[in-house]
Design a protein around this motif. Structure first.
Motif, PDB file in Angstrom:
ATOM      1  N   HIS A  18       2.520   4.708  38.252  1.00  0.00           N
ATOM      2  CA  HIS A  18       1.099   5.024  38.284  1.00  0.00           C
ATOM      3  C   HIS A  18       0.719   5.625  39.634  1.00  0.00           C
ATOM      4  CE1 HIS A  18      -3.165   4.791  37.547  1.00  0.00           C
ATOM      5  NE2 HIS A  18      -3.304   4.171  38.705  1.00  0.00           N
ATOM      6  N   TYR A  19       1.147   4.988  40.716  1.00  0.00           N
ATOM      7  CA  TYR A  19       0.788   5.510  42.036  1.00  0.00           C
ATOM      8  C   TYR A  19       1.349   6.919  42.248  1.00  0.00           C
ATOM      9  CZ  TYR A  19      -1.248   1.166  43.796  1.00  0.00           C
ATOM     10  OH  TYR A  19      -2.064   0.080  44.005  1.00  0.00           O
ATOM     11  N   ARG A  72      -8.288  15.082  45.958  1.00  0.00           N
ATOM     12  CA  ARG A  72      -9.169  15.646  44.940  1.00  0.00           C
ATOM     13  C   ARG A  72     -10.363  14.762  44.638  1.00  0.00           C
ATOM     14  NH1 ARG A  72      -7.139  19.837  40.888  1.00  0.00           N
ATOM     15  NH2 ARG A  72      -5.237  20.503  41.914  1.00  0.00           N
ATOM     16  N   GLY A  89     -12.999   9.294  28.229  1.00  0.00           N
ATOM     17  CA  GLY A  89     -12.135  10.063  29.116  1.00  0.00           C
ATOM     18  C   GLY A  89     -12.922  11.006  29.996  1.00  0.00           C
ATOM     19  N   GLN A  90     -14.232  10.749  30.106  1.00  0.00           N
ATOM     20  CA  GLN A  90     -15.052  11.574  30.981  1.00  0.00           C
ATOM     21  C   GLN A  90     -15.772  10.658  31.953  1.00  0.00           C
ATOM     22  OE1 GLN A  90     -17.074  13.954  27.847  1.00  0.00           O
ATOM     23  NE2 GLN A  90     -17.122  15.521  29.452  1.00  0.00           N
ATOM     24  N   GLU A 111       1.966   9.128  39.944  1.00  0.00           N
ATOM     25  CA  GLU A 111       1.189  10.033  39.099  1.00  0.00           C
ATOM     26  C   GLU A 111      -0.160  10.332  39.728  1.00  0.00           C
ATOM     27  OE1 GLU A 111       0.390  12.580  36.360  1.00  0.00           O
ATOM     28  OE2 GLU A 111       2.348  11.588  36.565  1.00  0.00           O
ATOM     29  N   VAL A 112      -0.792   9.280  40.266  1.00  0.00           N
ATOM     30  CA  VAL A 112      -2.099   9.464  40.893  1.00  0.00           C
ATOM     31  C   VAL A 112      -1.971  10.392  42.098  1.00  0.00           C
ATOM     32  CG1 VAL A 112      -3.892   8.290  42.233  1.00  0.00           C
ATOM     33  CG2 VAL A 112      -3.108   7.326  40.068  1.00  0.00           C
ATOM     34  N   TRP A 116     -10.995  21.379  53.870  1.00  0.00           N
ATOM     35  CA  TRP A 116     -11.568  20.914  52.615  1.00  0.00           C
ATOM     36  C   TRP A 116     -12.960  20.314  52.741  1.00  0.00           C
ATOM     37  CZ3 TRP A 116      -9.124  22.455  48.432  1.00  0.00           C
ATOM     38  CH2 TRP A 116      -7.764  22.794  48.554  1.00  0.00           C
ATOM     39  N   GLU A 121      -1.869  13.777  40.857  1.00  0.00           N
ATOM     40  CA  GLU A 121      -3.165  14.253  40.369  1.00  0.00           C
ATOM     41  C   GLU A 121      -4.120  14.564  41.508  1.00  0.00           C
ATOM     42  OE1 GLU A 121      -5.338  12.147  37.331  1.00  0.00           O
ATOM     43  OE2 GLU A 121      -3.486  11.424  36.424  1.00  0.00           O
ATOM     44  N   LEU A 122      -3.987  13.789  42.587  1.00  0.00           N
ATOM     45  CA  LEU A 122      -4.975  13.908  43.665  1.00  0.00           C
ATOM     46  C   LEU A 122      -4.615  14.969  44.695  1.00  0.00           C
ATOM     47  CD1 LEU A 122      -5.958  10.210  44.397  1.00  0.00           C
ATOM     48  CD2 LEU A 122      -7.186  11.919  43.068  1.00  0.00           C
ATOM     49  N   THR A 123      -3.417  15.503  44.606  1.00  0.00           N
ATOM     50  CA  THR A 123      -3.015  16.446  45.638  1.00  0.00           C
ATOM     51  C   THR A 123      -3.941  17.664  45.622  1.00  0.00           C
ATOM     52  OG1 THR A 123      -1.245  17.797  46.509  1.00  0.00           O
ATOM     53  CG2 THR A 123      -1.356  17.607  44.125  1.00  0.00           C
ATOM     54  N   LEU A 124      -4.178  18.187  46.819  1.00  0.00           N
ATOM     55  CA  LEU A 124      -5.065  19.342  46.940  1.00  0.00           C
ATOM     56  C   LEU A 124      -4.279  20.650  46.840  1.00  0.00           C
ATOM     57  CD1 LEU A 124      -7.344  17.888  49.702  1.00  0.00           C
ATOM     58  CD2 LEU A 124      -7.994  18.406  47.362  1.00  0.00           C
ATOM     59  N   LYS A 125      -2.951  20.522  46.751  1.00  0.00           N
ATOM     60  CA  LYS A 125      -2.132  21.736  46.632  1.00  0.00           C
ATOM     61  C   LYS A 125      -2.536  22.500  45.377  1.00  0.00           C
ATOM     62  CE  LYS A 125       2.073  20.414  49.038  1.00  0.00           C
ATOM     63  NZ  LYS A 125       2.783  19.165  48.766  1.00  0.00           N
ATOM     64  N   GLY A 126      -2.746  23.793  45.508  1.00  0.00           N
ATOM     65  CA  GLY A 126      -3.092  24.598  44.342  1.00  0.00           C
ATOM     66  C   GLY A 126      -4.579  24.678  44.087  1.00  0.00           C
ATOM     67  N   LEU A 127      -5.355  23.853  44.816  1.00  0.00           N
ATOM     68  CA  LEU A 127      -6.802  23.905  44.626  1.00  0.00           C
ATOM     69  C   LEU A 127      -7.364  24.955  45.580  1.00  0.00           C
ATOM     70  CD1 LEU A 127      -8.637  22.069  42.819  1.00  0.00           C
ATOM     71  CD2 LEU A 127      -9.289  20.918  44.933  1.00  0.00           C
ATOM     72  N   PRO A 128      -8.208  25.876  45.096  1.00  0.00           N
ATOM     73  CA  PRO A 128      -8.763  26.878  46.010  1.00  0.00           C
ATOM     74  C   PRO A 128      -9.664  26.196  47.042  1.00  0.00           C
ATOM     75  CG  PRO A 128      -9.839  27.014  43.873  1.00  0.00           C
ATOM     76  CD  PRO A 128      -8.715  26.048  43.731  1.00  0.00           C
ATOM     77  N   LEU A 144      -5.183  -1.692  40.501  1.00  0.00           N
ATOM     78  CA  LEU A 144      -4.464  -0.913  41.516  1.00  0.00           C
ATOM     79  C   LEU A 144      -5.396  -0.042  42.356  1.00  0.00           C
ATOM     80  CD1 LEU A 144      -1.491   0.268  39.257  1.00  0.00           C
ATOM     81  CD2 LEU A 144      -1.704  -1.844  40.510  1.00  0.00           C
ATOM     82  N   HIS A 182     -11.970  10.595  37.284  1.00  0.00           N
ATOM     83  CA  HIS A 182     -11.176  10.132  36.157  1.00  0.00           C
ATOM     84  C   HIS A 182      -9.698  10.440  36.341  1.00  0.00           C
ATOM     85  CE1 HIS A 182      -9.655  10.056  31.976  1.00  0.00           C
ATOM     86  NE2 HIS A 182     -10.357   8.968  32.005  1.00  0.00           N
ATOM     87  N   VAL A 215       3.686   0.070  38.029  1.00  0.00           N
ATOM     88  CA  VAL A 215       2.825   0.253  39.206  1.00  0.00           C
ATOM     89  C   VAL A 215       3.278   1.485  40.004  1.00  0.00           C
ATOM     90  CG1 VAL A 215       2.177  -0.747  41.429  1.00  0.00           C
ATOM     91  CG2 VAL A 215       2.158  -2.164  39.367  1.00  0.00           C
TER      92      VAL A 215
END
Lengths: 599, 599
Positions: free
Chosen positions: B439-440, A473, B585-586, B442-443, A511, B446-453, A565, A596, B436
């Motif tokens: 966090h990785y 992403r 947060g932006q 979770e990241v 992508w 968050e970064l996965t492209l699954k579900g993104l058109p 990290l 972010h 650590v």
């Protein structure tokens, strides 16, 4: 604080004396010490010269004070020796004075702090081995106090200055009474046996060291704008009070030291020995030593007022980087203070916190600035020819002559001990001043819009290169941003493990938003080198007079420690790009596109 | 170096012994010292226990060496205690072992360097006050040698290791001959009078300290992949040679120390006292001390091999930042080495370069890792049930039991002296590992492209804000760049002196390329605050889900020192923007548009 409140920050006389006199008043601490250390090697016969040398120095003080009292009304806007020498003797001699003053402000701070610590370590010998650390701690405290602003400093600093004056004058009064009751002690009985012959050179050398008693006399003439109205009258009166106090403290201390035949131990200052002799070991003694430490610590404040002020004048004349010219948000010259604090700290460490080792560097610059300033005043009066100009020129001429003589004595007798460092440093600093000024002049010439056609051809959209480490992403968002600013986007993947690129290419199909992906091989597993090579190559191929813009995808984590990290390769790449654009003499725009992270 | 040359970097046995055994061999230096210091307080009666304690420790050594010899063939890919404990006892106990090992690698480096410096300072007492500085200098040298690469280290390190072995074994041989010729000396006559009673606790305490002799036994089992083929056989044989040498050096030294009743002075190690007793003060003595320093310095090398290796395994399992997983361009784990060097330096400074003060922290972690590793091996054999599994499980069980007993003794007897620090640090480190990893994870989510058109709406051109400090070529070029990436550009001027903006507005008429100029007032003379406020305001007004892109015009001077003369406001603004985008947060894109100065 708004600009209109600047006037309210100016100082009344009580606070001004506390802000500008501590250097002058406290210099008795190291000057007495230097006179003692200079003469004691010649035993009792040497120490007998303390009093005559002190009188000679007080004579110098009187001449100097009169001289500077004339400078204040002539130059009410401050700037001191630099301004006076520059306006009357030309920019070269002015810059010599400026260099000398900058050195002296730094040395004032270093010598004052180390001498102050020596005073308190005389009372508490267990502190003696920790003088460097203690001096540095004090330096940090003073620097922070100054960064809080001039007025707060004025108040904060007034208490220790007046505490010193009261405790020290009290001790001298007790000493005078005891002297009358007890009569003189025998130097011959008390002094250690001589280890060096009593020569003219030794006396000159001691006189030269003792002249450090005069440091700080010029501080008020540099700082006239900080006084309340009527500025000139207040400044001259404060100078007068200060000079009388200086002379009194100095001759009374030296006189009593010789009268009582006070001798210092190996881990003690001579003023500590004198105080012990007069008031014993109790609370009064501790108070005098603490007062001496306090006023010496505050003396560093003179430098924290003077150094940034002078640096700002030099910066406005473009001889120093223009960040020294800026007033900070709190009306203080933070950059100048930071540089002063750093230089002082370095001096304290290099010279092991020993003021005696710093003194030979100290006196040269002070007297060089004195001489240039007085000589400049002579020229000033000759040019101005106002009422009584002959008398005024004569007084300043006398000042210039005596300080020049003292400077010669100092330069010769202290040359090998450290004066040479300052003599070398001053021309180096002048080269620096000129390099800065030339650079700013050249930049102004380069940046001028004269000759540029007002309607420039618009720049074409930049070629944009996006390094990708994978397909996720963050990269997809960076790619969207890249496409929003240009239609000419290329993505680059550096393959460090053979075969990795196949997966990336497949994912890019879905992508990549139609943007071409270039895969660069890296047999040595480095990412940065091959990427930079690709940039060079694509710039060579296009040869359109521009370098490709690089998009740096960057993670912005939710918590600060998570920065550890992420983004290491990005940081290294940015560093490499910064150096690369220097080397090529060309420029490349870099776009940070952050992504972010919510957790 | 290309990836295919990795194999050629592997070590033959001679070099492997030099690379992995110095910690183990050199630990006699501090272990002997600890046994001596532990017992001497109880006088001659105490010192008489040196020999029994040494024998108990050698018994432990035999059990441990046998245990680890079984680990090598079972885990030929290295990773040591962490891998073994993790695979057999679960990830929690594995991470405890990992934390313990990371601490121990650091302490090995710190203890070895300080003990080595103590050895040479015993020969040259004038060095004794400078032990901290000397230890730090050695640390830097070793770190740099390691950063140059493993093979070079192998060669470089072999010379001092074999020099130590030859000189030390030579001294022991001379000692054995003299012992036979001269007979024993009387401890009762030589020992100082006791200052503490000879209690069981004192003996336990001494045994606990002496157990540090065993540190380093595990190094080879962690580093099997660095051996040449046949890896397992070579590794096991090297372990055997190492264990025999360790035992020999240890019991012979302690035996001779007790036999000759050697007593150390206040600024001397016990090994130095022994060497003086055997070979006198001449060249042979200096050679032994220098050899001890050399092997101890090289022992730090074990850490510089082991710490980055383990950190890399942990990083690949996502428990440490992934930059620890990367092989650098020169096949070394530079980040791990840097962290190790920094931590070691801090320990040396905090503990004033005194290995005796570091020992209580040291032994806990070592024996914790030993115990977990052996216990893991027991589980391994029970699960695998290969030929002879019962014998193997019994040997490892014995190892686990003895090391657990030693651990208990160490933990109890050394708790207040520093063992508590390690007991506290291990859970803290485990929290860090988990933070650590979470966090990785979770990241990645968050970064996965699954579900993104796959066909995202293109982003509109960004709103662009250009701060201007004046109107000159640099700003004109930055403005052209801004217009090339977007049609929505706004220029902003912060007015710090009332009236300045009029001139800027006039010049903008001619050079502004039709872009609107906004003037922001700054009554407090700050540039950054008002500019940030403008950004916030414009983002609020547009409210389009994006933050405006900021163009940072930047001067790139021709010479490095000229950077000091430019860009200060730009740097401060960038810093402020970095913090601001965190808080909100932006995210905000920042474009560096450099202008190249030719002079």
């Amino acid at each position: 604080m708004p600009t209109r409140r600047l006037a309210a920050e100016q100082l009344n006389k009580i606070r001004a004396l506390a802000a500008f006199s501590p250097d002058a008043l406290s210099s008795i601490a190291y000057a007495n010490q230097e006179i003692y250390l200079g003469l004691v090697v010649a035993g009792a016969a040497g120490l007998a010269y303390s009093w005559p040398i002190a009188l000679a120095i007080v004579g110098l003080l009187a001449v100097l004070a009169l001289s500077y009292a004339q400078t204040i009304p002539a130059y009410p806007s401050g700037g001191g020796s630099y301004t006076v020498a520059r306006e009357n003797l030309g920019s070269t001699l002015g810059l010599i004075a400026a260099a000398a003053l900058l050195i002296d402000y730094t040395l004032t701070a270093a010598v004052s702090l180390t001498a102050g610590v020596a005073a308190i370590a005389s009372a508490f010998p267990e502190l003696w081995p920790h003088r460097v650390t203690l001096s540095l701690v004090l330096l940090v405290v003073i620097a922070l106090a100054n960064l809080r602003g001039l007025r707060e400093s004025g108040t904060l600093m007034a208490i220790p200055v007046y505490f010193f004056l009261i405790s020290y004058l009290g001790m001298l009064a007790v000493g005078a009474v005891r002297a009358m009751l007890e009569g003189p002690s025998s130097l011959a009985a008390a002094a250690p046996p001589p280890t060096a012959p009593l020569t003219t050179f030794l006396l000159m050398h001691t006189f030269a060291s003792g002249c450090t008693a005069l440091t700080g006399v010029e501080a008020i003439s540099n700082g006239v704008p900080a006084f309340r109205e009527p500025q000139i009258k207040n400044a001259v009166r404060t100078l007068g009070v200060m000079a009388v106090l200086m002379g009194l403290l100095f001759v009374a201390s030296i006189g009593l030291t010789q009268y009582f035949a006070a001798i210092a131990g190996p881990q003690e200052t001579i003023l500590s020995a004198l105080a012990r002799r007069i008031v014993g070991h109790g609370a009064a003694y501790i108070a005098v030593q603490a007062g001496t430490l306090a006023v010496l610590a505050v003396a560093a404040n003179t430098s924290f007022a003077g150094f940034p002020r002078l640096a700002s004048v030099l910066a406005r004349d473009r001889y120093l980087p223009h960040q020294f010219a800026h007033l900070g948000d709190r009306l203080v010259y933070s950059n100048g203070m930071g540089v002063l604090a750093a230089l002082t700290g370095v001096l304290i460490v290099i010279f092991s916190g020993d003021s005696h080792a710093l003194i030979p560097l100290f006196a040269v610059g002070v007297f060089l600035a004195f001489t240039l300033s007085q000589a400049g005043m002579v020229v000033h009066w000759i040019r101005a020819r106002g009422p009584g100009w002959r008398t005024k020129a004569t007084i300043n001429g006398l000042g210039a002559l005596t300080t020049a003589t003292a400077l010669l004595i100092i330069g010769v007798s202290k040359f090998l001990e450290g004066a040479w460092i300052v003599m070398l440093l001053i021309p180096v600093m002048m080269l620096g001043f000129h390099a800065v000024r030339n650079h700013y002049r050249e930049v102004a010439r380069e940046l001028t819009l004269k000759g540029l056609p007002p309607s420039l051809k618009p720049m074409p959209q930049p070629r944009v290169v996006l390094p990708v480490s994978g397909v996720h992403r963050g990269v997809v968002e960076a790619l969207r941003y890249a496409r929003s600013i240009s239609d000419r986007v290329t993505a680059v993947y550096v393959e460090t493990q053979p075969g990795d690129a196949d997966r990336i290419r497949r994912e890019w199909e879905s992508w990549g938003q139609g943007v071409p992906l270039v895969v660069v091989q890296s047999p040595y597993r480095s990412i940065i080198g091959p990427f930079l090579d690709f940039l060079d190559e694509t710039d060579r191929e296009h040869n359109d007079g521009t370098l490709a813009t690089v998009i740096m995808p960057e993670f912005v984590p939710a918590r600060w420690w998570q920065n550890l990290l992420h983004n290491q390769t990005a940081w290294l790449l940015r560093l490499a790009l910064t150096f690369r654009r220097h080397r090529q003499g060309q420029v490349r725009a870099i776009v940070d596109v952050p992504y972010h992270l919510r957790e």
